[in-house]
Design a protein around this motif. Structure first.
Motif, PDB file in Angstrom:
ATOM      1  N   PRO A   1      40.582  46.688  12.496  1.00  0.00           N
ATOM      2  CA  PRO A   1      39.529  47.389  11.759  1.00  0.00           C
ATOM      3  C   PRO A   1      39.264  48.798  12.256  1.00  0.00           C
ATOM      4  N   SER A   2      39.535  49.065  13.515  1.00  0.00           N
ATOM      5  CA  SER A   2      39.291  50.404  14.058  1.00  0.00           C
ATOM      6  C   SER A   2      40.510  51.313  13.925  1.00  0.00           C
TER       7      SER A   2
ATOM      8  N   ASN B   1      40.833  43.074  23.829  1.00  0.00           N
ATOM      9  CA  ASN B   1      41.160  42.696  22.461  1.00  0.00           C
ATOM     10  C   ASN B   1      40.925  41.198  22.303  1.00  0.00           C
ATOM     11  N   ASN B   2      40.859  40.719  21.079  1.00  0.00           N
ATOM     12  CA  ASN B   2      40.417  39.355  20.798  1.00  0.00           C
ATOM     13  C   ASN B   2      41.592  38.452  20.432  1.00  0.00           C
ATOM     14  N   PHE B   3      41.920  37.524  21.342  1.00  0.00           N
ATOM     15  CA  PHE B   3      42.984  36.563  21.102  1.00  0.00           C
ATOM     16  C   PHE B   3      42.428  35.193  20.701  1.00  0.00           C
ATOM     17  N   SER B   4      41.195  35.182  20.250  1.00  0.00           N
ATOM     18  CA  SER B   4      40.616  34.060  19.485  1.00  0.00           C
ATOM     19  C   SER B   4      40.629  32.726  20.212  1.00  0.00           C
ATOM     20  N   GLY B   5      40.461  32.728  21.529  1.00  0.00           N
ATOM     21  CA  GLY B   5      40.395  31.472  22.262  1.00  0.00           C
ATOM     22  C   GLY B   5      41.701  30.731  22.388  1.00  0.00           C
ATOM     23  N   ASN B   6      42.816  31.408  22.209  1.00  0.00           N
ATOM     24  CA  ASN B   6      44.126  30.776  22.371  1.00  0.00           C
ATOM     25  C   ASN B   6      44.470  30.571  23.838  1.00  0.00           C
ATOM     26  N   LEU B   7      45.442  29.703  24.088  1.00  0.00           N
ATOM     27  CA  LEU B   7      46.015  29.561  25.415  1.00  0.00           C
ATOM     28  C   LEU B   7      46.946  30.737  25.693  1.00  0.00           C
ATOM     29  N   ILE B   8      47.075  31.112  26.960  1.00  0.00           N
ATOM     30  CA  ILE B   8      48.078  32.113  27.329  1.00  0.00           C
ATOM     31  C   ILE B   8      49.447  31.463  27.181  1.00  0.00           C
TER      32      ILE B   8
ATOM     33  N   ARG C   1      44.606  48.983  25.313  1.00  0.00           N
ATOM     34  CA  ARG C   1      43.275  48.560  25.747  1.00  0.00           C
ATOM     35  C   ARG C   1      42.252  48.802  24.639  1.00  0.00           C
ATOM     36  N   GLY C   2      41.383  47.801  24.416  1.00  0.00           N
ATOM     37  CA  GLY C   2      40.320  47.962  23.440  1.00  0.00           C
ATOM     38  C   GLY C   2      39.270  48.954  23.905  1.00  0.00           C
ATOM     39  N   SER C   3      38.244  49.121  23.090  1.00  0.00           N
ATOM     40  CA  SER C   3      37.289  50.203  23.323  1.00  0.00           C
ATOM     41  C   SER C   3      36.204  49.867  24.330  1.00  0.00           C
ATOM     42  N   VAL C   4      36.039  48.583  24.665  1.00  0.00           N
ATOM     43  CA  VAL C   4      34.965  48.193  25.573  1.00  0.00           C
ATOM     44  C   VAL C   4      35.424  48.367  27.012  1.00  0.00           C
ATOM     45  N   PRO C   5      34.714  49.134  27.849  1.00  0.00           N
ATOM     46  CA  PRO C   5      35.144  49.384  29.232  1.00  0.00           C
ATOM     47  C   PRO C   5      35.229  48.107  30.049  1.00  0.00           C
ATOM     48  N   ASP C   6      36.175  48.051  30.978  1.00  0.00           N
ATOM     49  CA  ASP C   6      36.312  46.909  31.885  1.00  0.00           C
ATOM     50  C   ASP C   6      35.013  46.653  32.628  1.00  0.00           C
ATOM     51  N   ARG C   7      34.727  45.363  32.831  1.00  0.00           N
ATOM     52  CA  ARG C   7      33.602  44.902  33.629  1.00  0.00           C
ATOM     53  C   ARG C   7      32.239  45.350  33.093  1.00  0.00           C
ATOM     54  N   LEU C   8      32.199  45.821  31.834  1.00  0.00           N
ATOM     55  CA  LEU C   8      30.924  46.181  31.247  1.00  0.00           C
ATOM     56  C   LEU C   8      30.139  44.948  30.854  1.00  0.00           C
TER      57      LEU C   8
ATOM     58  N   GLN D   1      32.899  44.465  20.229  1.00  0.00           N
ATOM     59  CA  GLN D   1      33.820  44.713  19.139  1.00  0.00           C
ATOM     60  C   GLN D   1      35.165  45.197  19.668  1.00  0.00           C
ATOM     61  N   PRO D   2      36.042  44.291  20.122  1.00  0.00           N
ATOM     62  CA  PRO D   2      37.394  44.708  20.518  1.00  0.00           C
ATOM     63  C   PRO D   2      38.105  45.332  19.332  1.00  0.00           C
ATOM     64  N   GLN D   3      39.154  46.063  19.599  1.00  0.00           N
ATOM     65  CA  GLN D   3      39.813  46.794  18.521  1.00  0.00           C
ATOM     66  C   GLN D   3      40.818  45.952  17.745  1.00  0.00           C
ATOM     67  N   LEU D   4      41.491  45.012  18.401  1.00  0.00           N
ATOM     68  CA  LEU D   4      42.499  44.207  17.727  1.00  0.00           C
ATOM     69  C   LEU D   4      42.056  42.746  17.707  1.00  0.00           C
ATOM     70  N   TYR D   5      42.224  42.092  16.553  1.00  0.00           N
ATOM     71  CA  TYR D   5      41.866  40.688  16.388  1.00  0.00           C
ATOM     72  C   TYR D   5      43.106  39.914  15.961  1.00  0.00           C
ATOM     73  N   LEU D   6      43.462  38.919  16.743  1.00  0.00           N
ATOM     74  CA  LEU D   6      44.649  38.130  16.437  1.00  0.00           C
ATOM     75  C   LEU D   6      44.459  37.368  15.133  1.00  0.00           C
ATOM     76  N   ILE D   7      45.417  37.481  14.218  1.00  0.00           N
ATOM     77  CA  ILE D   7      45.369  36.739  12.958  1.00  0.00           C
ATOM     78  C   ILE D   7      46.621  35.883  12.771  1.00  0.00           C
ATOM     79  N   ASP D   8      47.560  35.953  13.697  1.00  0.00           N
ATOM     80  CA  ASP D   8      48.800  35.185  13.629  1.00  0.00           C
ATOM     81  C   ASP D   8      48.881  34.291  14.858  1.00  0.00           C
ATOM     82  N   HIS D   9      49.930  33.513  14.977  1.00  0.00           N
ATOM     83  CA  HIS D   9      50.135  32.694  16.163  1.00  0.00           C
ATOM     84  C   HIS D   9      50.401  33.597  17.365  1.00  0.00           C
ATOM     85  N   VAL D  10      49.771  33.291  18.479  1.00  0.00           N
ATOM     86  CA  VAL D  10      49.941  34.137  19.662  1.00  0.00           C
ATOM     87  C   VAL D  10      51.389  34.127  20.129  1.00  0.00           C
TER      88      VAL D  10
END
Length: 226
Positions: free
Chosen positions: A50-51, A129-136, A83-90, A99-108
């Protein structure tokens, strides 16, 4: 005679500058490897953006795309800094409100499959960025050329795969602040000892309740929370 000479001189000068410009463009411009460009485009399709962080990811020269770094000698992609827009450790307790910049919409797994085609990639930053609660995915452990890996604030959860121990060239590994401490390690913690080049490890916010005591005997600089 003089007019003819002048005309020929002008023509020679014009041709000289056109040739110089052509040679200059050949020497200064380059495109990345085609198969790597295709891999990056497949990576892009895995996310909602979205960004418009990846809006520059078009055209042939992916070495000019935002966040993409190439080796100037051979054009291989060696760095992805997304790296998304939110500073580390904020934040650590309000990650869902950001609001991370990238949102996963496919399989990780598709993300990692694309990254594996970047065979010379050494620096990978996907933090905030948002990996939607997936496993690594364990397949991250196949990116053995990596020297820097940052997966902090990415909303991964579950068990950290022991396959990360295959990344023996890693200097920095950051797995901190993922999904309210739902990223965890278990008794199979010996994979850390296989990271022979590791200089910094950040596991702040990772659940270590089930980790064996030998976790704290590793000779590296690191951060953690229990």
């Amino acid at each position: 005679m003089r007019e003819t000479f002048r005309a020929m001189l002008v023509l020679v000068i014009v041709l000289f500058f056109e040739a110089a410009e052509l040679c200059s463009s050949r020497n200064t411009s380059f495109s990345c490897i085609e198969r790597e460009r295709e891999a990056l485009l497949k990576f892009k399709l895995c996310f909602h953006d979205p960004s418009r962080m990846l809006s520059s990811w078009r055209g042939n020269d992916c070495c000019e795309w935002r966040g993409v770094g190439c080796d100037k000698n051979n054009q291989y992609v060696v760095s992805l800094q997304l790296r998304g827009s939110v500073p580390d450790r904020l934040y650590s307790h309000f990650i869902d409100d950001q609001q991370p910049q990238l949102y996963l919409i496919d399989h990780v797994e598709e993300v990692v499959s694309s990254l594996l085609k970047l065979r010379h990639l050494e620096h990978l930053d996907l933090s905030n960025n948002n990996f939607s609660g997936n496993l690594i995915p364990p397949s991250f452990g196949s990116m053995k050329q990596l020297r820097f890996l940052n997966l902090s604030y990415t909303q991964f959860k579950g068990r950290i795969p022991s396959e990360l121990g295959n990344l023996t060239r890693l200097h920095v590994l950051d797995l901190s602040h993922n999904y309210y401490g739902r990223l965890k390690v278990d008794d199979d913690i010996q994979w850390i000892s296989r990271l022979s080049s590791l200089q910094q490890l950040d596991m702040s916010g990772v659940n270590l309740n089930h980790a064996s005591s030998n976790l704290f005997q590793q000779p590296i600089e690191w951060e953690y929370s229990r």
